[in-house]
Design a protein around this motif. Structure first.
Motif, PDB file in Angstrom:
ATOM      1  N   ARG A   1       0.683  -0.998  -0.029  1.00  0.00           N
ATOM      2  CA  ARG A   1      -0.088   0.030  -0.003  1.00  0.00           C
ATOM      3  C   ARG A   1       0.839   1.250  -0.176  1.00  0.00           C
ATOM      4  N   VAL A   2       0.529   2.198  -1.140  1.00  0.00           N
ATOM      5  CA  VAL A   2       1.395   3.550  -1.160  1.00  0.00           C
ATOM      6  C   VAL A   2       0.427   4.364  -1.367  1.00  0.00           C
ATOM      7  N   PHE A   3       0.627   5.513  -0.514  1.00  0.00           N
ATOM      8  CA  PHE A   3      -0.195   6.817  -0.625  1.00  0.00           C
ATOM      9  C   PHE A   3       0.701   8.005  -0.915  1.00  0.00           C
ATOM     10  N   LEU A   4       0.190   8.824  -1.801  1.00  0.00           N
ATOM     11  CA  LEU A   4       0.877   9.937  -2.333  1.00  0.00           C
ATOM     12  C   LEU A   4       0.204  11.056  -1.512  1.00  0.00           C
ATOM     13  N   LEU A   5       1.025  12.043  -1.036  1.00  0.00           N
ATOM     14  CA  LEU A   5       0.509  13.480  -0.430  1.00  0.00           C
ATOM     15  C   LEU A   5       0.847  14.354  -1.318  1.00  0.00           C
ATOM     16  N   PRO A   6      -0.049  15.486  -1.340  1.00  0.00           N
ATOM     17  CA  PRO A   6       0.669  16.680  -2.099  1.00  0.00           C
ATOM     18  C   PRO A   6       1.594  17.345  -1.086  1.00  0.00           C
ATOM     19  N   PRO A   7       2.489  18.321  -1.703  1.00  0.00           N
ATOM     20  CA  PRO A   7       3.326  18.791  -0.789  1.00  0.00           C
ATOM     21  C   PRO A   7       2.509  19.857   0.246  1.00  0.00           C
ATOM     22  N   SER A   8       1.226  20.811  -0.392  1.00  0.00           N
ATOM     23  CA  SER A   8       0.372  21.339   0.890  1.00  0.00           C
ATOM     24  C   SER A   8      -0.886  21.361   0.194  1.00  0.00           C
ATOM     25  N   ILE A   9      -1.860  21.982   1.048  1.00  0.00           N
ATOM     26  CA  ILE A   9      -3.205  22.101   0.562  1.00  0.00           C
ATOM     27  C   ILE A   9      -3.406  23.057  -0.333  1.00  0.00           C
ATOM     28  N   ASP A  10      -2.592  24.239  -0.358  1.00  0.00           N
ATOM     29  CA  ASP A  10      -2.465  25.187  -1.471  1.00  0.00           C
ATOM     30  C   ASP A  10      -2.162  24.747  -2.774  1.00  0.00           C
ATOM     31  N   GLU A  11      -1.088  23.937  -2.664  1.00  0.00           N
ATOM     32  CA  GLU A  11      -0.696  23.439  -4.087  1.00  0.00           C
ATOM     33  C   GLU A  11      -1.663  22.503  -4.620  1.00  0.00           C
ATOM     34  N   LEU A  12      -2.320  21.689  -3.589  1.00  0.00           N
ATOM     35  CA  LEU A  12      -3.261  20.667  -4.276  1.00  0.00           C
ATOM     36  C   LEU A  12      -4.392  21.551  -4.657  1.00  0.00           C
ATOM     37  N   ARG A  13      -4.810  22.748  -4.126  1.00  0.00           N
ATOM     38  CA  ARG A  13      -6.039  23.501  -4.692  1.00  0.00           C
ATOM     39  C   ARG A  13      -5.437  23.997  -6.226  1.00  0.00           C
ATOM     40  N   ARG A  14      -4.266  24.409  -6.109  1.00  0.00           N
ATOM     41  CA  ARG A  14      -3.731  25.179  -7.455  1.00  0.00           C
ATOM     42  C   ARG A  14      -3.742  23.854  -8.426  1.00  0.00           C
ATOM     43  N   ARG A  15      -3.523  22.730  -8.307  1.00  0.00           N
ATOM     44  CA  ARG A  15      -3.404  21.877  -9.332  1.00  0.00           C
ATOM     45  C   ARG A  15      -4.871  21.548  -9.814  1.00  0.00           C
ATOM     46  N   LEU A  16      -5.873  21.368  -8.987  1.00  0.00           N
ATOM     47  CA  LEU A  16      -7.234  21.228  -9.308  1.00  0.00           C
ATOM     48  C   LEU A  16      -7.784  22.525  -9.973  1.00  0.00           C
ATOM     49  N   THR A  17      -7.330  23.676  -9.646  1.00  0.00           N
ATOM     50  CA  THR A  17      -7.848  24.800 -10.305  1.00  0.00           C
ATOM     51  C   THR A  17      -7.279  24.711 -11.780  1.00  0.00           C
ATOM     52  N   SER A  18      -6.032  24.423 -11.904  1.00  0.00           N
ATOM     53  CA  SER A  18      -5.394  24.858 -13.278  1.00  0.00           C
ATOM     54  C   SER A  18      -5.909  23.762 -14.302  1.00  0.00           C
ATOM     55  N   ARG A  19      -6.514  22.867 -13.930  1.00  0.00           N
ATOM     56  CA  ARG A  19      -7.174  21.871 -14.852  1.00  0.00           C
ATOM     57  C   ARG A  19      -8.093  22.719 -15.654  1.00  0.00           C
ATOM     58  N   GLY A  20      -8.921  23.553 -15.131  1.00  0.00           N
ATOM     59  CA  GLY A  20      -9.827  24.499 -15.920  1.00  0.00           C
ATOM     60  C   GLY A  20     -11.098  23.686 -16.398  1.00  0.00           C
ATOM     61  N   THR A  21     -11.251  22.655 -15.654  1.00  0.00           N
ATOM     62  CA  THR A  21     -12.618  21.825 -16.097  1.00  0.00           C
ATOM     63  C   THR A  21     -13.657  21.785 -14.996  1.00  0.00           C
ATOM     64  N   ASP A  22     -13.238  22.301 -13.844  1.00  0.00           N
ATOM     65  CA  ASP A  22     -14.568  22.330 -12.789  1.00  0.00           C
ATOM     66  C   ASP A  22     -14.740  23.522 -12.382  1.00  0.00           C
ATOM     67  N   SER A  23     -16.009  23.596 -11.855  1.00  0.00           N
ATOM     68  CA  SER A  23     -16.595  24.968 -11.476  1.00  0.00           C
ATOM     69  C   SER A  23     -15.921  25.166  -9.954  1.00  0.00           C
ATOM     70  N   ALA A  24     -16.276  26.328  -9.479  1.00  0.00           N
ATOM     71  CA  ALA A  24     -15.532  26.489  -7.945  1.00  0.00           C
ATOM     72  C   ALA A  24     -16.205  25.300  -7.131  1.00  0.00           C
ATOM     73  N   GLU A  25     -17.601  25.319  -7.122  1.00  0.00           N
ATOM     74  CA  GLU A  25     -18.232  24.376  -6.311  1.00  0.00           C
ATOM     75  C   GLU A  25     -17.644  22.976  -6.160  1.00  0.00           C
ATOM     76  N   VAL A  26     -17.516  22.547  -7.540  1.00  0.00           N
ATOM     77  CA  VAL A  26     -16.842  21.052  -7.837  1.00  0.00           C
ATOM     78  C   VAL A  26     -15.577  21.292  -7.089  1.00  0.00           C
ATOM     79  N   ILE A  27     -14.644  22.067  -7.356  1.00  0.00           N
ATOM     80  CA  ILE A  27     -13.189  22.147  -6.551  1.00  0.00           C
ATOM     81  C   ILE A  27     -13.408  22.059  -5.192  1.00  0.00           C
TER      82      ILE A  27
END
Length: 223
Positions: free
Chosen positions: A135-161
């Motif tokens: 079992r291997v689990f990957l963590l993001p370096p920070s919550i802010d970076e995770l939010r940036r990655r999800l937002t940069s996709r440009g495919t989801d609304s603010a509510e979905v993110i």
């Protein structure tokens, strides 16, 4: 930018017979699980993706039996009743499950399976197949970076993110249910660490089922 990585050099077969393993990669959305899984499958000829059964409709380009095994909800429910899954779960109104017979036969033949599943599926697999599971689990370096990655996709609304971020925090809370935890702040470094784990787990003495007859031959009295 991701640099080119060489294909992992592996032999077509092991010198000694080895039992296969179930290599689980989990992470919250945006932490790199899909990218690392793709890199592993492209560069390691001995690793194959576990093909799940699902009730969701095929997406464009998906092939039945290669990407997923597509079935109806009644068909899926029947498989559950017959105990045909190692693990199964309902995700966003669709059901997903790992077929038992193919994986068990493959492990016996020395095949390695990659699983891209969440912590609930991981728990189910571990409860049933403990010695075979890594079992291997990957963590993001920070919550802010995770939010940036999800937002940069440009495919989801603010509510979905926002919903994905809440789900991500819930998934991260189960980090201690894994054998290995990696912070993915660089995809190449993360991939290198994952491949090191896979290589080491393949060499575990308990998986080297061909060692017993080999050692017996080495220690046999001279004829």
């Amino acid at each position: 930018m991701t640099t080119a990585q060489p294909t992992i050099a592996v032999p077509d077969s092991d010198a000694l017979h080895r039992r296969g393993l179930m290599f689980i990669l989990s992470s919250p959305s945006g932490a790199g699980k899909t990218t690392v899984s793709r890199m592993l499958l492209e560069r390691d000829a001995r690793l194959r993706m576990s093909v799940s059964v699902t009730t969701r409709p095929p997406r464009p380009g998906e092939i039945d039996g290669r990407d997923y095994i597509f079935t109806s909800q009644p068909g899926f429910d029947h498989m559950v009743e017959e105990g045909e899954f190692l693990e199964w779960a309902q995700v966003f109104d669709n059901s997903y499950g790992t077929p038992k017979a193919e994986v068990k036969a493959g492990l016996k033949d020395g095949k390695d399976y990659l699983f891209d599943i969440d912590w609930q599926g991981t728990q189910q697999l571990y409860q049933k197949m403990q010695a075979d599971v890594v079992r291997v689990f990957l963590l993001p370096p920070s919550i802010d970076e995770l939010r940036r990655r999800l937002t940069s996709r440009g495919t989801d609304s603010a509510e979905v993110i926002a919903a994905r971020m809440e789900r991500a925090k819930a998934e991260i809370s189960h980090w201690d249910g894994y054998d290995y935890v990696i912070v993915n702040d660089d995809i190449d470094v993360c991939f290198a660490k994952v491949t090191q784990i896979l290589a080491a787990e393949r060499m575990r003495r308990a998986r080297q089922t061909g060692l017993i007859p080999f050692v017996r031959e080495l220690t046999a009295p001279d004829a």
